[in-house]
Design an enzyme around this catalytic site. Structure first.
Site, PDB file in Angstrom:
ATOM      1  N   HIS A   1     -25.314   0.904  54.459  1.00 11.98           N
ATOM      2  CA  HIS A   1     -23.991   1.211  53.915  1.00 11.98           C
ATOM      3  C   HIS A   1     -23.079   0.015  54.140  1.00 11.98           C
ATOM      4  CE1 HIS A   1     -20.379   4.275  53.780  1.00 11.98           C
ATOM      5  NE2 HIS A   1     -20.090   3.113  53.185  1.00 11.98           N
TER       6      HIS A   1
ATOM      7  N   HIS B   1     -20.542  -2.590  51.480  1.00 14.20           N
ATOM      8  CA  HIS B   1     -20.096  -2.965  50.134  1.00 14.20           C
ATOM      9  C   HIS B   1     -20.012  -4.479  50.125  1.00 14.20           C
ATOM     10  CE1 HIS B   1     -18.729   1.213  49.291  1.00 14.20           C
ATOM     11  NE2 HIS B   1     -18.678   1.229  50.614  1.00 14.20           N
TER      12      HIS B   1
ATOM     13  N   HIS C   1     -20.655   8.572  48.676  1.00  9.02           N
ATOM     14  CA  HIS C   1     -19.689   8.729  49.759  1.00  9.02           C
ATOM     15  C   HIS C   1     -19.174  10.168  49.693  1.00  9.02           C
ATOM     16  CE1 HIS C   1     -19.741   4.404  49.850  1.00  9.02           C
ATOM     17  NE2 HIS C   1     -18.723   4.298  50.683  1.00  9.02           N
TER      18      HIS C   1
ATOM     19  N   GLU D   1     -15.793  11.394  54.060  1.00  5.22           N
ATOM     20  CA  GLU D   1     -15.210  10.275  54.820  1.00  5.22           C
ATOM     21  C   GLU D   1     -13.815  10.734  55.247  1.00  5.22           C
ATOM     22  OE1 GLU D   1     -14.594   6.698  52.506  1.00  5.22           O
ATOM     23  OE2 GLU D   1     -14.018   5.509  54.257  1.00  5.22           O
TER      24      GLU D   1
ATOM     25  N   ASP E   1     -19.957  -1.021  56.522  1.00  2.63           N
ATOM     26  CA  ASP E   1     -19.084  -0.624  55.404  1.00  2.63           C
ATOM     27  C   ASP E   1     -18.454  -1.846  54.723  1.00  2.63           C
ATOM     28  OD1 ASP E   1     -18.013   1.180  53.620  1.00  2.63           O
ATOM     29  OD2 ASP E   1     -16.540   2.030  54.999  1.00  2.63           O
ATOM     30  N   ASP E   2     -17.388  -2.378  55.313  1.00  7.04           N
ATOM     31  CA  ASP E   2     -16.690  -3.547  54.736  1.00  7.04           C
ATOM     32  C   ASP E   2     -16.393  -4.504  55.890  1.00  7.04           C
ATOM     33  OD1 ASP E   2     -16.112  -2.582  51.858  1.00  7.04           O
ATOM     34  OD2 ASP E   2     -15.476  -0.911  53.127  1.00  7.04           O
TER      35      ASP E   2
HETATM   36  N1  ADE Z   1     -15.303   1.089  48.882  1.00  7.53           N
HETATM   37  C1  ADE Z   1     -15.437   0.162  49.826  1.00  7.53           C
HETATM   38  N2  ADE Z   1     -15.355   0.718  51.039  1.00  7.53           N
HETATM   39  C2  ADE Z   1     -15.189   2.052  50.846  1.00  7.53           C
HETATM   40  C3  ADE Z   1     -15.049   3.160  51.708  1.00  7.53           C
HETATM   41  N3  ADE Z   1     -15.052   3.062  53.039  1.00  7.53           N
HETATM   42  N4  ADE Z   1     -14.874   4.370  51.145  1.00  7.53           N
HETATM   43  C4  ADE Z   1     -14.853   4.507  49.830  1.00  7.53           C
HETATM   44  N5  ADE Z   1     -14.975   3.498  48.988  1.00  7.53           N
HETATM   45  C5  ADE Z   1     -15.145   2.269  49.483  1.00  7.53           C
HETATM   46 ZN    ZN Z   2     -18.415   2.719  52.023  1.00  3.60          ZN
END
Ligand code: ADE
Ligand code: ZN
Length: 346
Positions: A25, A27, A205, A208, A286-287
């Site tokens: 997971h 992006h 997703h 969250e 995630d990011d």
């Molecule tokens: N796009 C990038 N990161 C995300 C996240 N944590 N939740 C939803 N969309 C995303």
């Molecule tokens: Zn995500």
């Protein structure tokens, strides 16, 4: 279950960094570090609306998912050419390999990019070329998962799916990302049915920020095989029981949840509870450029905050291979490497 030999607590961070793992997971647009934002802007003759790298990084303070998505989408404006996508993905894969990620399943958007005139073909070609090179350079295997943006319409998701079909063979699956509240999974029931018929692996997703009901409908309506985040499941005991019984993996991202204020502190994160309920949870970044760390940072900070042990480490790494979309022979191979790491570590 592999019984892990006890370990001095101060040795745990070294084990976490060294152990083989999969990342499921992340992006790729969320791996765009401020330094690369400025470099790509310069290469493409664009102006970043911040004076320097430090100022941009200091803007990465978020109240919730939406406040993050606004900055994240602005960051993607510097990505214009195939080489830009290549450079971004190559940088992530080098970083992931250094964290002993043996296999990465990578999310990317096309709608963000087509929305400002960059074709899906440019996006996918650059990402794919980086994946091929990273396999040769670092030995890391990869899969690309296209995320539909849930704040856009079903019609736009269908258009997006059509646009990527010429490169269908370069893609592993489809997912669902972006603003969760008000955009339940069932909005995309027909697009996911079409993707399923085309042989794409399915993830979404859910849970969250949104309610456990979104996790139920991702499973029952979209028929996804994995849930991204899913941390709100702890509010629903029947759902927790189902996730454990059916071994439906959750790709959990603790530093993301902290930065987006899903949990006020890491000490309050639910991943320990999930593991102890027998859920196939995994840890992911995630990011990473926005949330303060790549996958190993997620491991080390979460283990410290929750007092997790070497046994949990083995479980999480083993779950990451089980939850991946690689074939059974390769899963066995990765699990053997994991076991060898634990047996030789001291
Ligand atoms: N796009 C990038 N990161 C995300 C996240 N944590 N939740 C939803 N969309 C995303
Ligand atoms: Zn995500």
């Amino acid at each position: 279950m592999f019984k892990v030999k006890p370990l001095e607590p101060d040795r745990l961070p070294a084990l976490l960094r060294l152990m083989p793992k999969a990342e499921l997971h992340m992006h790729i647009e969320g791996s765009l570090e401020p330094e690369l934002v400025f470099a790509l802007a310069q290469r493409n003759g664009l102006v970043v609306p911040y004076p320097d790298v430090a100022a941009l990084r200091s803007a990465y303070v978020f109240d919730d998912l939406q406040s993050f998505l606004d900055i994240y989408h602005a960051g993607t404006l510097v990505l214009r050419t195939e080489q830009d996508f290549y450079d971004m993905a190559h940088a992530y894969l080098a970083r992931a390999a250094a964290d002993r990620v043996l296999h990465a399943e990578i999310f990317f958007d096309t709608q963000t990019h087509t929305g400002h005139g960059v074709s899906a073909d440019v996006v996918i070609s650059g990402l794919h070329r980086a994946c091929v090179d990273a396999r040769a350079e670092f030995g890391i295997s990869t899969g690309l998962i296209l995320c539909f943006l849930r704040h856009l319409s079903e019609h736009e998701a269908f258009e997006c799916l059509e646009q990527v079909l010429p490169q269908r063979d370069l893609l592993l699956g489809v997912g669902l990302a972006s603003s969760e509240f008000g955009h339940p999974p069932e909005k995309f029931a027909r697009v996911f049915a079409r993707a399923r018929a085309l042989g794409f692996r399915l993830v979404a997703h859910a849970g969250e920020e949104g309610p456990p009901e979104y996790i139920w409908s991702a499973l029952d309506v979209l028929k996804v095989e994995r849930i991204d985040h899913g941390v709100q499941a702890v509010k629903d005991t029947a759902l927790m029981a189902r996730l454990a019984r059916e071994r439906i993996p959750l790709t959990v991202c603790p530093l993301s949840n902290l930065k987006l204020r899903v949990f006020p502190t890491l000490q309050q994160h639910s991943v320990r509870q999930m593991l102890e309920a027998g859920i196939v949870a995994t840890l992911n970044s995630d990011d990473p450029a926005y949330f303060g760390g790549y996958v190993n940072e997620n491991f080390t900070q979460t283990f410290k905050a929750l007092g997790l042990t070497a046994q949990h480490a083995w479980q999480l790494a083993s779950n990451s291979f089980e939850a991946s979309f690689i074939d059974d022979a390769r899963k066995r191979h990765y699990l053997e490497r994991l076991q060898a790491c634990f047996e030789t570590f001291d």
